[in-house]
Design an enzyme around this catalytic site. Structure first.
Site, short mmCIF file in Angstrom:
data_model
loop_
_atom_site.label_atom_id
_atom_site.label_comp_id
_atom_site.label_asym_id
_atom_site.label_seq_id
_atom_site.Cartn_x
_atom_site.Cartn_y
_atom_site.Cartn_z
CB ILE A 10 -0.98 0.01 1.19
CG1 ILE A 10 -0.24 -0.04 2.53
CG2 ILE A 10 -1.97 -1.15 1.06
CD1 ILE A 10 -1.16 0.05 3.74
N GLY A 11 2.17 1.10 -0.18
CA GLY A 11 3.03 2.28 -0.31
C GLY A 11 3.78 2.69 0.93
N GLY A 12 3.88 1.80 1.91
CA GLY A 12 4.58 2.16 3.14
C GLY A 12 6.02 2.57 2.91
CG ASP A 31 2.25 -5.96 -4.13
OD1 ASP A 31 2.93 -5.68 -3.12
OD2 ASP A 31 1.42 -6.88 -4.15
CG ASN A 53 5.58 -13.63 -10.52
OD1 ASN A 53 6.66 -13.43 -9.96
ND2 ASN A 53 4.88 -14.74 -10.35
CB CYS A 76 6.25 -11.97 6.49
SG CYS A 76 4.47 -11.84 6.78
CB SER A 316 1.64 -2.08 5.75
OG SER A 316 2.36 -1.04 5.12
#
Length: 330
Positions: A10-12, A31, A53, A76, A316
């Site tokens: 989301i742009g963190g 993404d 991808n 993660c 995020s």
């Protein structure tokens, strides 16, 4: 700094870059999550964002962009305590492995990686640092939480900074460290009460059936609280270990009620009355984003549901922590 933002979410990372002291430009964000991409595009409409991808990106394509820096937060799940722990054999690790495979062939001199605690003991981590050594990068690994820099939220994460000559770190590198170099004395930046939204939040109050089942395991915050638990993508759906809840009453009053609730002789109506008196609600998505240090102007598109908001925020980063680390990449 000319940046490739991989696993851009989301742009963190982009917000952290803007909050740093470094003059920079994001040349490409990548993404494959369509919800995250909608949110990223809404906040950064001028960035070249591709739903693609990462394994399809070639050295030739990337070198033509002229980037010198990679910022990335790979999936993660292969390394989480509750995940598959498939490590390098997890299919979700293949994108990061691809980046490592092409790293010797792309003109990158600075890298920042973020992931969960546990990554530091993984086979993937070993592959990362072996590749850095092979490519002539110096690097430093960290385990850091926002609470260390005065943010009232716990979000312990692994970070690795890497630089290739002529860039050098201005501090001595070595084994994994647990603080920012030259970190000043920790002072609280804000309290929980400072990030609360005004207005009626009836839709966020915990249902009675949830309260009756889970009240003993909820982590409760108050207006004057100086801490909160890490928010995960399961927040608002699961109730233990997914993030804190908020009470509109004082901590002293709440503790008296909680003590009464432990009385074995309570009938059902008395229990329900006491549970209602706690006035417990979820933090709103906007409040969670503020605890993760997203700026005031960060917004969600209207079509994004609350469930989707919690999920992407749980995946995020803490913007303030990463911003401090980006400053170390110069």
């Amino acid at each position: 700094m000319k940046v490739l933002e991989f696993f851009s979410g989301i742009g963190g990372m982009h917000f952290a870059l803007k909050g740093s002291e470094i003059e920079s430009e994001v040349l490409l964000a990548v993404d494959i999550n369509p919800v995250s991409n909608e949110i990223y595009k809404y906040n950064f409409p001028d960035v070249h964002l591709v739903n693609r991808n990462i394994q399809s990106l070639s050295p030739n394509f990337l070198n033509k962009l002229g980037a010198d820096t990679i910022l990335m937060s790979p999936p993660c799940q292969p390394f989480t305590r509750n995940g598959s722990k498939g490590d390098v054999n997890d299919p979700r690790s293949q994108a990061l492995i691809h980046i490592l495979n092409i790293l010797p062939h792309i003109n990158i001199s600075r890298i920042l990686i973020e992931n969960v605690k546990g990554f530091e003991t993984s086979q993937m981590r070993d592959l990362v640092v072996q590749t850095f050594d092979k490519c002539g990068f110096s690097y430093q690994e960290f385990l850091l939480s926002p609470s260390q820099i005065g943010i009232p939220n716990s979000r312990l994460r692994y970070y690795c900074l890497a630089k290739k000559a002529p860039y050098k770190f201005e501090f001595d590198t070595g084994p994994l460290i647990y603080n920012l170099p030259n970190q000043s004395e920790n002072s609280l930046k804000f309290k929980i009460g400072d990030i609360l939204e005004a207005g009626d939040k009836e839709q966020y109050y915990l249902p009675m059936k949830i309260l009756k089942k889970y009240w003993k395991v909820l982590d409760i915050c108050y207006e004057d609280s100086q801490r909160s638990c890490c928010f995960t993508k399961a927040y608002n759906r699961y109730y233990e270990g997914t993030g804190s809840v908020f009470s509109h009453i004082s901590k002293n009053d709440a503790q008296k009620i909680l003590q009464e609730l432990k009385t074995q002789t309570l009938d059902e109506s008395s229990q329900e009355f006491l549970l209602s008196s706690l006035k417990l609600r979820y933090f709103t998505p906007s409040e969670v984003s503020k605890l993760q240090c997203f700026p005031e102007h960060f917004k969600f598109p209207k079509m994004i549901t609350n469930r989707q908001k919690y999920m992407v925020l749980g995946n995020s980063i803490n913007v303030e922590v990463v911003s401090n680390l980006i400053n170390l990449l110069t």
